[in-house]
Design an enzyme around this catalytic site. Sequence first.
Site, PDB file in Angstrom:
ATOM      1  N   HIS A 194       5.419  -8.816  17.507  1.00  0.00           N
ATOM      2  CA  HIS A 194       4.417  -8.772  15.942  1.00  0.00           C
ATOM      3  C   HIS A 194       3.980 -10.246  15.479  1.00  0.00           C
ATOM      4  CE1 HIS A 194       4.272  -6.650  11.928  1.00  0.00           C
ATOM      5  NE2 HIS A 194       3.431  -5.990  12.706  1.00  0.00           N
ATOM      6  N   LYS A 196       2.145 -13.650  15.392  1.00  0.00           N
ATOM      7  CA  LYS A 196       1.169 -13.898  14.897  1.00  0.00           C
ATOM      8  C   LYS A 196       0.696 -15.068  14.761  1.00  0.00           C
ATOM      9  CE  LYS A 196       1.134  -9.628  12.810  1.00  0.00           C
ATOM     10  NZ  LYS A 196       1.967  -8.342  12.765  1.00  0.00           N
ATOM     11  N   HIS A 438      -0.559  -6.020   2.981  1.00  0.00           N
ATOM     12  CA  HIS A 438      -0.012  -6.164   4.751  1.00  0.00           C
ATOM     13  C   HIS A 438       0.773  -7.138   4.326  1.00  0.00           C
ATOM     14  CE1 HIS A 438      -0.128  -6.663   8.713  1.00  0.00           C
ATOM     15  NE2 HIS A 438       0.153  -4.969   8.251  1.00  0.00           N
ATOM     16  N   LYS A 440       3.459 -10.405   3.851  1.00  0.00           N
ATOM     17  CA  LYS A 440       4.928 -10.389   4.048  1.00  0.00           C
ATOM     18  C   LYS A 440       5.211 -11.921   3.565  1.00  0.00           C
ATOM     19  CE  LYS A 440       3.676  -8.351   8.365  1.00  0.00           C
ATOM     20  NZ  LYS A 440       3.345  -6.656   7.550  1.00  0.00           N
ATOM     21  N   ASP A 445      13.391 -18.686  -5.955  1.00  0.00           N
ATOM     22  CA  ASP A 445      13.539 -19.904  -6.845  1.00  0.00           C
ATOM     23  C   ASP A 445      12.542 -20.969  -7.480  1.00  0.00           C
ATOM     24  OD1 ASP A 445      16.383 -19.543  -7.426  1.00  0.00           O
ATOM     25  OD2 ASP A 445      17.483 -21.254  -6.025  1.00  0.00           O
TER      26      ASP A 445
END
Length: 538
Positions: A194, A196, A438, A440, A445
């Site tokens: 997965h 990129k 899409h 992620k 903090d």
Amino acid sequence: MMGRNEATLATQAINMGWKMKLTLTGLGTLVLACLLFVLLGCSSLPPRPEGPAVTVLPAGTTTRLDQVVQPALDERPGQSGFHLVPDGVEAFALRGLSARAAERSLDVQYYIWHDDLTGRLLALELIEAADRGVRVRLLLDDMDARAKNFAIAALAAHPNIDVRLYNPFASRQGFFGKAMEGLTSFSRINHRMHNKSWIVDNRFAMAGGRNIGDEYFSASEHVNFNDLDVAFVGPAVDELSASFDRYWNSNKVWPIESLSPDDVTAGALDDLRNRARAYAVEARQSAYIQAMDGHDAVAAAKAMALPMHWTARWQVLSDAPDKADREGTLLETSAVLHGLTAAIAGADGQVDLISPYFVPGKGGTEQLTGLVAQGRQVRILTNSLAANDVAAVHGGYSAYREPLLEGGVRLWELKPERAGESAQDGISLFGSSGASLHSKAAVIDERVAFVGSFNLDPRSVSLNCEQGILIDHPEVAARLSDLFTAMIAPSAAWEVTQVDGDLRWSDGSQVHDKEPEAGFSRRFQARLARWLPVETLL
């Protein structure tokens, strides 16, 4: 049942099975089915060619990128510079323009590469870079690449382009081959890459959530993803290059010429190059390409004046290519989970998480609610059922909404991007087009930012290979925090709360007592997935 990577395998096999049933009956059907199973289910990969490891070409002093980047590094020993890229047009322009600036190498690694406007134009940039003498290494996951096998194989005919595929299918074309191989070799096919990465001259890199395709670059006429990359220079590029090399030389990866030797021809390459150039001329008239001329970020990229935030406190997180085969706990086998979990565990005040597919599981839920019990604030943004393109994942997530809310975690669900569309459209149990979120990412903090390919779900944790970058810099974190704030605004998302034990969705002007803008079919599919024992595949 299968996860979202395998949706097409199961669906295609079932659909073809019903078509056969209409024309064949009784013993004939059984004999044909068994014959197909034997002939197509027993296909195997060719021997993987052995050879010396191929590694990144080291940074030098003579290319344009060398001369732009090195003086900045000399002023900041040990530091890397980072630039968040939330804008799809900028993300496309940075890839294309950096490819044009390449003089030594292009190392490119993706899960998906679509055959559309942006995909074709970036493929042409690879060809033209190779024509200039640049060494190009293209590493793709075969779940998507198989459908484009002939074009991808044509690229490999170029003397300066090498193409390799992660965990490839033995069958290179045809519906039955893929479906039967998926069913008979599911334990192998279920593990995907997965990651990129886009690395130029080992000097400039981009990584994050975006694949290659119109919907990732704000170029689609239908639905465009809310996505996020980070562009960077400095020692962090060396770390990403090392990760690329580890995958490139892994025994999970096959050169495409060993899989499709008859398709790697000079004639196929010439035809691909000519068609790509003709398409590029036509594409110049598209509204998308014309609009790029007035885009501030594109102008900055052309001038190689990308603003960077510099820090020596960063970490490139990358799972091993054979992650799914390793023994140990999830924290031991997933480098990305280990690094992100440690960063979250060290939070003193607030943790903001963005994950389009969010299935925290019992352990993740306990960690997040435990942070709240210790005095931290935890806020999470994910897709609503109406915006989520994978109903099964939303069903898995919905099982944890109540315990998260009861534990003090605040939840927002992004509204669907396409206003006025029927809630019955663009959805399936295991995947389709239509999701709007899409990205992620995480902010910890208001100081540490995380950007990557990693969803907070079981598939990213244990089945897929993933990567991400932790950046300890207050301005990068503040920029990401601003993006989070914009995405949870009432115009963009519903906040999910509990009232007398019942869930409520509110955008400040209207309160819903069931999944907003989601029809019966969509709610039923999510509910079904919640009941079925499929969480580990989501």
